[in-house]
Design a protein around this motif. Sequence first.
Motif, mmCIF file in Angstrom:
data_model
loop_
_atom_site.group_PDB
_atom_site.id
_atom_site.type_symbol
_atom_site.label_atom_id
_atom_site.label_comp_id
_atom_site.label_asym_id
_atom_site.label_seq_id
_atom_site.Cartn_x
_atom_site.Cartn_y
_atom_site.Cartn_z
ATOM 1 N N PHE A 106 0.853 -1.179 0.000
ATOM 2 C CA PHE A 106 0.000 0.000 0.000
ATOM 3 C C PHE A 106 0.889 1.229 0.000
ATOM 4 O O PHE A 106 1.994 1.200 0.530
ATOM 5 C CB PHE A 106 -0.867 0.045 1.270
ATOM 6 C CG PHE A 106 -1.853 -1.072 1.396
ATOM 7 C CD1 PHE A 106 -3.200 -0.843 1.204
ATOM 8 C CD2 PHE A 106 -1.446 -2.362 1.725
ATOM 9 C CE1 PHE A 106 -4.115 -1.859 1.339
ATOM 10 C CE2 PHE A 106 -2.352 -3.382 1.852
ATOM 11 C CZ PHE A 106 -3.693 -3.138 1.658
ATOM 12 N N LYS A 107 0.408 2.307 -0.564
ATOM 13 C CA LYS A 107 1.125 3.572 -0.466
ATOM 14 C C LYS A 107 0.813 4.198 0.891
ATOM 15 O O LYS A 107 -0.067 3.748 1.616
ATOM 16 C CB LYS A 107 0.721 4.523 -1.604
ATOM 17 C CG LYS A 107 1.152 4.032 -2.958
ATOM 18 C CD LYS A 107 2.661 3.970 -3.063
ATOM 19 C CE LYS A 107 3.097 3.382 -4.378
ATOM 20 N NZ LYS A 107 4.474 2.975 -4.382
ATOM 21 N N LYS A 108 1.519 5.240 1.200
ATOM 22 C CA LYS A 108 1.356 5.889 2.506
ATOM 23 C C LYS A 108 -0.018 6.556 2.581
ATOM 24 O O LYS A 108 -0.216 7.659 2.119
ATOM 25 C CB LYS A 108 2.462 6.924 2.713
ATOM 26 C CG LYS A 108 2.489 7.499 4.098
ATOM 27 C CD LYS A 108 3.684 8.414 4.279
ATOM 28 C CE LYS A 108 3.747 8.903 5.711
ATOM 29 N NZ LYS A 108 4.954 9.674 5.953
ATOM 30 N N ASP A 109 -0.956 5.832 3.121
ATOM 31 C CA ASP A 109 -2.293 6.378 3.363
ATOM 32 C C ASP A 109 -2.933 5.586 4.494
ATOM 33 O O ASP A 109 -2.406 4.576 4.934
ATOM 34 C CB ASP A 109 -3.153 6.380 2.100
ATOM 35 C CG ASP A 109 -3.542 4.982 1.635
ATOM 36 O OD1 ASP A 109 -2.899 4.014 2.044
ATOM 37 O OD2 ASP A 109 -4.504 4.880 0.860
ATOM 38 N N LYS A 110 -4.044 6.043 4.960
ATOM 39 C CA LYS A 110 -4.705 5.429 6.110
ATOM 40 C C LYS A 110 -5.580 4.239 5.732
ATOM 41 O O LYS A 110 -6.079 3.542 6.592
ATOM 42 C CB LYS A 110 -5.556 6.480 6.845
ATOM 43 C CG LYS A 110 -4.793 7.688 7.298
ATOM 44 C CD LYS A 110 -3.829 7.349 8.396
ATOM 45 C CE LYS A 110 -3.152 8.604 8.906
ATOM 46 N NZ LYS A 110 -1.899 8.368 9.533
ATOM 47 N N SER A 111 -5.768 3.967 4.444
ATOM 48 C CA SER A 111 -6.690 2.912 4.035
ATOM 49 C C SER A 111 -6.225 1.515 4.419
ATOM 50 O O SER A 111 -7.036 0.602 4.523
ATOM 51 C CB SER A 111 -6.956 2.985 2.533
ATOM 52 O OG SER A 111 -5.747 2.837 1.825
ATOM 53 N N ILE A 112 -4.936 1.322 4.679
ATOM 54 C CA ILE A 112 -4.465 0.012 5.120
ATOM 55 C C ILE A 112 -5.138 -0.362 6.441
ATOM 56 O O ILE A 112 -5.409 -1.526 6.694
ATOM 57 C CB ILE A 112 -2.930 -0.057 5.233
ATOM 58 C CG1 ILE A 112 -2.477 -1.516 5.416
ATOM 59 C CG2 ILE A 112 -2.415 0.845 6.334
ATOM 60 C CD1 ILE A 112 -0.986 -1.720 5.286
ATOM 61 N N TYR A 113 -5.454 0.636 7.246
ATOM 62 C CA TYR A 113 -6.130 0.370 8.518
ATOM 63 C C TYR A 113 -7.555 -0.121 8.293
ATOM 64 O O TYR A 113 -8.046 -0.967 9.033
ATOM 65 C CB TYR A 113 -6.118 1.615 9.408
ATOM 66 C CG TYR A 113 -4.730 2.016 9.837
ATOM 67 C CD1 TYR A 113 -3.975 1.209 10.674
ATOM 68 C CD2 TYR A 113 -4.171 3.198 9.389
ATOM 69 C CE1 TYR A 113 -2.695 1.572 11.067
ATOM 70 C CE2 TYR A 113 -2.888 3.574 9.780
ATOM 71 C CZ TYR A 113 -2.158 2.750 10.616
ATOM 72 O OH TYR A 113 -0.893 3.113 10.987
ATOM 73 N N ASP A 114 -8.239 0.395 7.280
ATOM 74 C CA ASP A 114 -9.591 -0.072 6.959
ATOM 75 C C ASP A 114 -9.578 -1.535 6.540
ATOM 76 O O ASP A 114 -10.409 -2.332 6.977
ATOM 77 C CB ASP A 114 -10.219 0.773 5.844
ATOM 78 C CG ASP A 114 -10.440 2.213 6.249
ATOM 79 O OD1 ASP A 114 -10.573 2.474 7.468
ATOM 80 O OD2 ASP A 114 -10.476 3.079 5.358
ATOM 81 N N VAL A 115 -8.621 -1.897 5.688
ATOM 82 C CA VAL A 115 -8.508 -3.284 5.234
ATOM 83 C C VAL A 115 -8.156 -4.188 6.408
ATOM 84 O O VAL A 115 -8.736 -5.259 6.585
ATOM 85 C CB VAL A 115 -7.464 -3.412 4.100
ATOM 86 C CG1 VAL A 115 -7.269 -4.862 3.704
ATOM 87 C CG2 VAL A 115 -7.884 -2.583 2.893
ATOM 88 N N GLN A 116 -7.231 -3.758 7.245
ATOM 89 C CA GLN A 116 -6.831 -4.547 8.412
ATOM 90 C C GLN A 116 -7.994 -4.741 9.374
ATOM 91 O O GLN A 116 -8.206 -5.826 9.894
ATOM 92 C CB GLN A 116 -5.650 -3.864 9.120
ATOM 93 C CG GLN A 116 -5.114 -4.611 10.314
ATOM 94 C CD GLN A 116 -5.848 -4.319 11.615
ATOM 95 O OE1 GLN A 116 -6.438 -3.271 11.800
ATOM 96 N NE2 GLN A 116 -5.828 -5.257 12.516
ATOM 97 N N LYS A 117 -8.769 -3.701 9.594
ATOM 98 C CA LYS A 117 -9.912 -3.786 10.497
ATOM 99 C C LYS A 117 -10.956 -4.759 9.966
ATOM 100 O O LYS A 117 -11.538 -5.557 10.710
ATOM 101 C CB LYS A 117 -10.524 -2.404 10.718
ATOM 102 C CG LYS A 117 -11.570 -2.350 11.819
ATOM 103 C CD LYS A 117 -12.145 -0.960 11.980
ATOM 104 C CE LYS A 117 -11.161 -0.059 12.645
ATOM 105 N NZ LYS A 117 -11.713 1.250 13.017
ATOM 106 N N THR A 118 -11.206 -4.711 8.672
ATOM 107 C CA THR A 118 -12.157 -5.636 8.044
ATOM 108 C C THR A 118 -11.649 -7.073 8.164
ATOM 109 O O THR A 118 -12.394 -7.973 8.532
ATOM 110 C CB THR A 118 -12.390 -5.266 6.573
ATOM 111 O OG1 THR A 118 -12.843 -3.923 6.496
ATOM 112 C CG2 THR A 118 -13.415 -6.188 5.921
#
Length: 125
Positions: A106-118
């Motif tokens: 992933f690039k530097k953004d907060k969306s990795i946290y959304d995927v991890q949470k899911t």
Amino acid sequence: MGFLDGLMGNVSEVDIASVEKELEVIITDHERVEKAYKLIRDLIVFTNTRLILIDKQGVTGKKVDYHSVPYKSITHFSVETAGTFDLDAELKIWISSTVNPVTKQFKKDKSIYDVQKTLASYVAK
């Protein structure tokens, strides 16, 4: 997030109806897509029964690798966040009976946290 984010390597959530239509040839009658994320051309799809990692290959993207992982086969996973000089973040998923994890960049953004949470919500049931 939109088209430009996808080109930059950022993850964006995708419309479930369009993903279900695209996957109608591989999902079962009693399976439903619950969340999906797009990473450039690839997809990370969460159904009610499994995780499907879709890798579109080649110039045209017509060759597609569908990696299906039942949630019970995921032994653990990790998130490595981006740093000051290392701008990429990584999601690693270990599957039972394999040594090396499946890795998504992933690039530097907060969306990795959304995927991890899911992912956590499905694996930690």
